[in-house]
Scaffold this active site. Sequence first.
Site, PDB file in Angstrom:
ATOM      1  N   HIS A   1      37.818  37.673  44.384  1.00 12.18           N
ATOM      2  CA  HIS A   1      38.638  38.552  45.234  1.00 12.18           C
ATOM      3  C   HIS A   1      39.310  37.723  46.307  1.00 12.18           C
ATOM      4  CE1 HIS A   1      40.348  42.060  46.785  1.00 12.18           C
ATOM      5  NE2 HIS A   1      39.359  42.918  46.580  1.00 12.18           N
TER       6      HIS A   1
ATOM      7  N   TYR B   1      39.955  40.299  52.786  1.00 12.99           N
ATOM      8  CA  TYR B   1      38.640  39.659  52.778  1.00 12.99           C
ATOM      9  C   TYR B   1      38.798  38.151  53.043  1.00 12.99           C
ATOM     10  CZ  TYR B   1      37.270  44.195  50.885  1.00 12.99           C
ATOM     11  OH  TYR B   1      37.065  45.546  50.715  1.00 12.99           O
TER      12      TYR B   1
ATOM     13  N   GLY C   1      43.061  52.668  38.116  1.00 12.53           N
ATOM     14  CA  GLY C   1      41.833  52.889  38.862  1.00 12.53           C
ATOM     15  C   GLY C   1      41.457  54.350  38.916  1.00 12.53           C
ATOM     16  N   ARG C   2      42.108  55.058  39.816  1.00 12.26           N
ATOM     17  CA  ARG C   2      41.742  56.460  40.009  1.00 12.26           C
ATOM     18  C   ARG C   2      41.911  57.264  38.731  1.00 12.26           C
ATOM     19  NH1 ARG C   2      45.478  56.853  45.077  1.00 12.26           N
ATOM     20  NH2 ARG C   2      46.369  55.083  43.985  1.00 12.26           N
TER      21      ARG C   2
END
Length: 729
Positions: free
Chosen positions: A202, A207, A354-355
């Site tokens: 990632h 991040y 995704g969703r």
Amino acid sequence: MISDVSSDFVRGSHPYLLSPLRVGPMELRNRIVLPAMDQNVCDDGLVTDAVVDHYARRAEGGAGLLVLETSAVAFPHGATARHQPALSHDGVIPGLTRLADAVHAHGARMVVQANHHGRISGVDTAEDRPSLVPSLPLPDSDPMSIMVDTTMDELMAMATLTGGKMPTYAEATVDDLAWVVEQFADAAARVQAAGMDGIEVHAGHGYLIDTFLSPAWNRRTDAYGGDEEGRARLLVEVVEAVRTRCGPDFAVLVRLNGRDAALPGGITPDLAARYAARAVAAGADAIHVSAYSSITGGAGFTEGPLPWRECQYEEMTRTVKAAVDVPVIAVGRIRPDEGERILADGGADLIAMGRQLLADPDLPNRLAEGRPDLVRPCINCFVCVAQNFWSAAPVCAVNARLGRPDQPEPVPVGDPGHPAGHIVVVGGGPGGLEAARVAAGRGHRVTVLEKADHLGGTARFSSLTTPMNGELVRWLSTAATEAGVEVRTGTAATPELVASLAPTTVVVATGAVRTRPDVPGAELPHVLSGDDLRGLLTGEDLGDRRPGPLVRLALAAGRNLGITADLGRVRTLSRRWMPIGRRVVVVGGGLVGTELAEFLAERGRTVTVLEDGTHLAVEMAHPRRWRALHEARAHGVDFRTEARLVAVTPTEVVAEVPDADGGDGARTEVRLPADDVLLAGGVGPDRSLAEAIGRALGPDVPVHVVGDAGEVGYIEGAIRSGHEVGCRV
Ligand SMILES: Cc1cc2nc3c(=O)[nH]c(=O)nc-3n(C[C@H](O)[C@H](O)[C@H](O)COP(=O)(O)O)c2cc1C
Ligand code: SF4
């Protein structure tokens, strides 16, 4: 050419999506990817049954590649939550093995998203460790922006992630970074030992690695900053270390931001493309292009990582794709038809949904069967991801089973304790249709009675402002018909009619009741309830309450031509003309009022919204609320909270609002010019028909109430209660 599809593989409704592809050492059966999505159901970093069930279900549904949610390489250091997967010790290997085996048993491949969460390491904050960042001070941001349009309950829930503590930060030293690189390599070795197919590094979403890539966050002058090569060094070292440790038979994917436009000097698509090329040179097998908005407050979240527009990241993905010769994964509200288009013209090589795969894990199998019409659509409501803000398991507004182990199973009738019956469902909105399709799918005979000429209830009407609600209604209708439900539209249910059908069980799903405010002028003809507005725009019978014969004539013409039955056309045509005055006051700033306000303002109306509470649109999941209010304000909607309606006159709305200086709870009367007044509040449950039916049928025939008729819960509540009753009858 990666995107070519051999005719051998052309099958189903979406041949490009369904064609296989090699990614590094992995042979994928198709190009549909489940991207990483936190489920937050690990137990102190260890995989549980719930984790295995969730991913096995998506593998069973036919996806080619699954990415395990973000997992902490140095857990609990650099972790966001105790419920996320840990990769930091050998004790995690048995759970990961169980997961890999379960997914492989269904023919899918699986990689683990490996991460150090840097400045967003909630566990570090909770445990009094500073979060690692490339440079201090942090770039200018507005930490209060997240407070706007967020309720106190939501803020309190978010604060639990860090034990209510505020983060502190430390500039990562070169030794820290060597340790981070080692943690990634060790984590990858454990993932490999567990039998997984690879990892996804990632390098996006704010991040640790992302902050090193970003010129806005990384202002170092040592080897890990200074220039593009320096800022890419951490990513390159991580990829190289993993590749060296795990060898060529282990896939290494990299997820990065195609853009982070929130800060001056943030990542641009061209810079992302150059970083992608460096990652590939270091050994990456594929690049996954997401996006981010560094300042995540409010609407920024829906710029990235959670897009609200279809194909929101398409252009930046194409830019990255042009720079690398490995497969590129596109993501960002991509539905099957659009995914097919992007693959067909070479814009990407794989499509992550995704969703959509939370909403319907069976999507790939449905496409393979040539039945895309049976794919349950994600309605872009952000209910799932809202749970992430307090580290809870996502639930889904349209898929009642996601994240709800307490939901009953749809056991086939004929099994012990489940005799077949005749279920009469009164009301063909989402709650009624969900109950009907589930009950019929189990083997019951089911009859739906719907008063209107169309199925869908208020959800159908709301598709004027929120088109995906119409897609859901279409799917529910198709799925109900497919399951064998008999639908009678244009049929108003009376207790006598229901009794004449000899039901074994009745389900009442007639929706909410709307009451008019008790103020002078509320009955004036230009004060429209939601039902009146529906009639005005769709040409349904309006009774005596409508103004102007010309308007009636136009509506009648539209109805006869079939225009007003097609809400998509009404939505388009209403940009040119609609029978609503120039100045509109909307009473009620909840979900309905906010959506209506934006719809009207987009169509040139001057809109003021009066909300008596302190917050707007609280029924919406907060990420959607942030976006909806941002859009409405951008269109000029004037929202007034803590505003009390006093009276309506033929030309004005009189309200009491807090004094501009906000002192001592003092209030002022305002008079707002209004050609039309829309009532968007006063919604409550209505069990009256259920009670009348219950009296007529007697105690032997159970009567269930689902959806807003029982408790106002909009689409999510309707689907959940409908599903539950559909399973229980
Ligand atoms: C509930 C939820 C959790 C998510 N968790 C992660 C995550 O762990 N790691 C990550 O990189 N992205 C995460 N995302 C972002 C998704 O991977 C994906 O990029 C995003 O949902 C956009 O794709 P979609 O429009 O197809 O849903 C999450 C999204 C959702 C909805
Ligand atoms: S909760 Fe809403 S946004 Fe999330 S998957 Fe379900 S329908 Fe889509």
